[in-house]
Enzyme design. Structure first.
Site, PDB file in Angstrom:
ATOM      1  N   CYS A 158       1.165  -1.463  -0.233  1.00 50.11           N
ATOM      2  CA  CYS A 158       0.054   0.634   0.449  1.00 50.11           C
ATOM      3  C   CYS A 158       0.837   1.103   0.214  1.00 50.11           C
ATOM      4  CB  CYS A 158      -0.879  -0.041   0.864  1.00 50.11           C
ATOM      5  SG  CYS A 158      -0.206  -0.409   3.367  1.00 50.11           S
ATOM      6  N   HIS A 251      -2.483   6.463   2.745  1.00 49.72           N
ATOM      7  CA  HIS A 251      -1.365   7.239   2.712  1.00 49.72           C
ATOM      8  C   HIS A 251      -0.192   8.322   2.475  1.00 49.72           C
ATOM      9  CE1 HIS A 251      -1.382   3.573   5.506  1.00 49.72           C
ATOM     10  NE2 HIS A 251      -0.468   2.534   4.493  1.00 49.72           N
TER      11      HIS A 251
END
Length: 361
Positions: A158, A251
């Site tokens: 990710c 993120h």
């Protein structure tokens, strides 16, 4: 698609497993018919096994509540009920490799969110907009496994989603050196603030194994297929720091980049806005229409405002500007459990269906 493919979720009770369940509700191609988890959950209904640990912000889909959870290690039993499986199991890497290979050998394709097989030479690790051609190694993997239908395919970590697609859009300008600092949400550790109160108003400057993944996995994505294996690219050289921050989902990456060539800001933005791949061309169900969005505002992207762009499947970029040490710098944002985990794996599965690698048994 006339008849939906039957899907199993391995590791269905964890956070990523729950995200698979949520994203697959009313999916036009796929139907969740089987859920599997650890032995302690086996025999319970999915609703009972998850209990108060449902971590999604949408209700648990009614269609899965009464499904009886299987033991993920009862491979034959699970495999005979499905056309393919998504894997999000919480085991050691050795155990994950073993169980995913075992499912593949039952002629059940495995699309995995796990890291265990990301460096297996004949296992494709794919962001569908970037390197769908890596699925070509499946033919060689099947020879190794002795299968005609089964295989393992994986999606990458990710942490790279907020900058690797951006650098891919700029490849013609030949990026040579990259410095990236990622500010990573707690859901990347499978946590919420309720079960990780130490993260409230806190930053932890270390995430085990994350920096190596963030530096090396983009090179494999940009690599080439050679003799039935993926050979990673040699450039650009990437160095990273990965920091856990008090954010639930999303993120963010602050990135500096040098190029062999000299693009203008206008050229770089144009490449981002024009960038698309096979999922957009095929109009796959989970594909964002605009994969990368550039924002001109000085204070964007922001997690609260932008993490759900394109239902969490798009990348948002901002603050592109010249740097005194590097050529350019920017900030990128991606949804770590949607694009970065379950959603990215679902898009991989859709691409595999479109390319003929996954079919009904």
């Amino acid at each position: 698609m006339k008849e939906k493919l039957r899907v199993g979720i391995l590791g269905a009770t964890g956070m990523v497993g729950q995200r698979f369940i949520a994203l697959l509700e009313n999916h036009p191609w796929f139907e969740v018919v089987t859920v599997a988890a650890s032995a302690r959950s086996a025999g319970k209904t999915y609703e009972e096994a998850v209990g108060k640990r449902w971590k999604m912000d949408t209700p648990m889909p009614e269609a899965v509540k009464k499904l009886v959870v299987h033991n993920v290690n009862e491979v034959e039993t699970v495999a005979e009920t499905v056309d393919f499986v998504f894997s999000a199991v919480d085991m050691t890497k050795e155990e994950i490799r073993a169980v995913e290979d075992a499912y593949a050998k039952t002629e059940t394709p495995v699309v995995s969110n796990n890291s265990a097989h990301r460096w297996t030479p004949d296992v494709p690790m794919v962001i569908p907009e970037i390197n769908p051609q890596h699925f070509d190694v499946i033919a060689d993997q099947r020879k190794r496994l002795g299968t005609t239908r089964g295989f393992v395919a994986v999606k990458p970590n990710c942490s790279i989603q907020s900058y690797a697609p951006v650098l891919t859009a700029w490849m013609e300008y030949e990026p040579t050196e990259v410095v990236a600092t990622t500010y990573q949400a707690i859901s990347g550790a499978g946590k919420t603030f309720q079960d990780w109160p130490e993260m409230v108003e806190n930053i932890i400057p270390y995430i085990g194994g994350e920096e190596e993944k963030s530096e090396q996995e983009p090179l494999r994505i940009w690599g080439r297929v050679e003799n039935g294996q993926i050979v990673k690219a040699k450039e650009p050289v990437i160095t990273t720091q990965c920091i856990r921050v008090p954010v639930l989902n999303g993120h963010t990456a602050a990135v500096f980049v040098n190029f062999a060539k000299s693009p203008t800001k206008e050229e770089l933005i144009e490449k981002l806005q024009e960038f698309k791949g096979l999922p957009q061309e095929l109009e796959l169900p989970s594909a964002p229409k605009q994969f990368i969005r550039y924002m001109e505002e000085d204070d964007r992207p922001q997690v609260k405002l932008d993490v759900d762009y394109e239902k969490g499947m798009g990348i948002t970029v901002g603050r592109l500007r010249e740097d005194v040490l590097f050529d350019w710098k920017f900030v990128g944002l991606s949804h770590n459990t949607v694009r970065g985990a379950a959603g990215g794996a679902i898009l991989c599965a859709e691409t595999l269906v479109a390319k003929g690698y996954i079919e009904k048994k």
